[in-house]
Each structure stands twice: as structure tokens, then as C-alpha cells.
Design a protein around this motif. Structure first.
Motif: not given
Length: 321
Positions: A75-83, A292-301, A104-105
Motif C-alpha cells: 500500500p505504500r508503493l507509489k512509483l515503479i521505475v523500470s529499465v 542487455y547487460v552491457t556498460e553502454n546500457t547501464y550507463h544510460v539507464a 521507464g528509460t
């Protein structure tokens, strides 16, 4: 979103312990405190208990499922952010009905999954894992590898990723064929490949690679019948989503050696259970969903995740799913 008490933000499934260093989380203070979790919790009760104190949750793609039942227990949850701007693991209708914002991103490395796909194709067809294991154990050559040039690459789904994979196949000198429900011959020709019917794709492919979005039309699309059409020496490669392929049917085909092998980066349940056949079948090359687990993806996300949390705190959510 405003208030005197600090908000609590949970970052889930940071397997590599990298999230704290990839964004300016301190910029969210004093309005929000961030907690990083590096393990994976699949038990619903344990997950609900862990997340009960949090106002916002950050998801790395679809590693943790947020269905209606879990959302109702938070009940406390108000935001989800997903890659990413699409996440099949989130029940968006349930989130909306509870007033939970889902952001999202964008961006990331579009070449990441095609690169892994070809790493798996080449590793499987040349038995790289087996040969490397033999060398480490003091042995030498064990098998004769399969040439890809002159062979047929079957591409199931010719979207952005499928197109990139197909073009590399053409560069390797392969005959490339493709099929999906909406694929036209004109679209296939634009990529330099041939559209065929579904059964022909499975019958003729020496390597069958899957690049479809998981949905009602694609779940279980590759079943026992489709696998039964494949050549005895053909390889199935899946870097898309596990449930597109019937897991039971694939395990049976591999155990009975009715196909040459499989290279898999995705599974029905992730992380893969310790005793799962895909961990030890000799004709399977499995990787832990790293497309999708790469440096470029993570540095953007991750910077975009912090940006989305800040925007929500300021009352102007961005990139809503």
C-alpha cells in the motif's frame, strides 16, 4: 510528490553490485533514501515483506515480477521505475488502478543483444564451451565444428534486433530466411533476406534464432510440433524471452538429441533453478540473461532512473509506461 518525511527507494536485483556507482543517487537526498538489493527474492511473501517500507521501487528489466497480488500487498508503493519503455513483468493495469506511477528509460545499446546472439551462435556451432573445458582439463580437440557460411539462418521475428542479427548472417555468407505473423515479403527484402512460411523456417534452418516480443500471440509459439520440424543437427538460439519456447518440449528434444543443440540466454523462471536441466545438458549453452547487460546500457539507464525519481518527487513524472 512532497512531504517532510524522507521517501524510501528500493533498487532490486543489482546482481553485479554496480548500481550505486552508475548514477548520482545522492542527488535524491534529503527527499529520498536509496537501498540497494543484490540478491533475488522470488517468494511472494518474502518479497512483500522486504518491500513493505518502500515508496518507490527500481526494476532492472523483468528480473522481478510485479503482478496484481504483489501490488495489492504494497500500500505504500507509489512509483515503479523500470529499465526500458516496456516491461511484461509489471501489471500496468493493476498499478494504474492503485495510483502507482510507472516510468521507464530510453536508450541503451541497440547492438548489445545482436552481439550476444552471434556470440552464442558461433560458440554453439563451434562447441567453444566444450573445447575450452577440454583444454582446461588437460585435453585437446573433441569435436568438428559447423561452418556457418553456406548454411541457412532462420530468423523468427525481423524487428530491430532480428534485422541486426539477419544482416550479420548475410555478412557471414549465410542464406537468411525469416518469418513472423506480420512480416511481409517486401519488408524481408529490404533487409536482404527471404520471407518464408513458419513451417519452412523450422524445416530449413541450420540455426533458428528467436527475436519476438513476448505476448499472447507468441507465448508457446515454438512447441513440440515446431521443434519436430527442425533438422537433427540444427541449433535453436533464444535471446528474446523464455516462454516463447515450450520449455518441456525443448528439454525433451535436447535429451533425445532430436536437434543439434540450443543456446539460451532467457528462461521461463529466472534466475534458473540450481537443478534445472539447462544447467547441465551437454548440448545446451546457457547464459544468465545478459543480452542487455552491457556498460553502454547501464550507463544510460541508471542516470535516467534517478532522473525519473527526481521528476516524480517534484510532481512531474516523466516517461510513463
Amino acid at each position: 510528490m512532497s512531504g517532510s518525511a524522507a521517501l524510501n527507494v528500493a533498487v532490486l536485483d543489482d546482481y553485479q553490485h554496480v548500481a550505486p556507482s552508475l548514477a548520482d543517487w545522492a542527488s535524491l537526498q534529503p527527499q529520498a533514501n536509496t537501498v540497494f538489493f543484490h540478491d533475488h527474492v522470488s517468494d511472494a511473501d518474502a518479497l512483500a515483506a522486504r518491500l513493505a517500507p518502500f515508496d518507490a521501487v527500481v526494476l532492472m528489466r523483468e528480473r522481478t515480477r510485479f503482478d496484481a497480488n504483489l501490488l495489492a500487498r504494497l500500500p505504500r508503493l507509489k512509483l515503479i521505475v523500470s529499465v526500458g519503455m516496456w516491461n511484461a513483468a509489471i501489471d500496468l493495469d493493476a498499478a494504474k488502478s492503485r495510483g502507482i506511477v510507472v516510468s521507464g528509460t530510453t536508450g541503451g545499446d541497440a547492438a548489445a543483444t545482436p552481439a550476444l546472439t552471434w556470440s552464442l551462435i558461433l560458440a554453439a556451432t563451434r562447441n567453444l564451451y566444450g573445447e575450452a573445458a577440454s583444454l582446461r582439463a588437460g585435453g585437446w580437440q573433441t569435436r568438428v565444428g559447423m561452418d556457418v557460411n553456406g548454411k541457412t539462418l532462420g530468423v523468427l521475428g525481423l524487428g530491430r534486433i532480428g534485422e541486426a542479427v539477419a544482416r550479420i548472417g548475410v555478412a557471414f555468407g549465410m542464406r537468411v530466411i525469416a518469418w513472423s505473423q506480420n512480416l511481409s515479403s517486401e519488408r524481408a527484402a529490404e533487409v536482404g533476406v527471404q520471407r518464408v512460411e513458419k513451417d519452412e523456417l523450422f524445416r530449413e534452418a541450420d540455426v533458428l534464432t528467436i527475436h519476438l516480443k513476448l505476448g499472447d500471440r507468441t507465448k508457446g509459439l515454438v512447441g513440440a510440433r515446431e521443434l519436430g520440424l527442425m533438422k537433427p543437427g540444427a541449433y535453436l538460439v533464444n535471446t528474446s524471452r523464455g516462454p516463447i519456447v515450450s520449455e518441456d518440449a525443448l528439454i525433451e528434444a535436447l535429451q533425445e538429441r532430436r536437434i543439434g543443440g540450443a543456446a539460451l540466454d532467457v528462461f521461463d523462471e529466472e534466475p534458473l533453478a540450481a537443478g534445472h536441466p539447462f544447467r547441465f545438458l551437454p548440448n545446451v549453452l546457457a547464459t544468465p540473461h545478459i543480452g542487455y547487460v552491457t556498460e553502454n546500457t547501464y550507463h544510460v539507464a541508471y542516470p535516467q532512473i534517478v532522473e525519473a525519481i527526481r521528476a516524480w518527487i517534484d510532481g512531474a513524472p516523466i516517461r510513463q509506461l
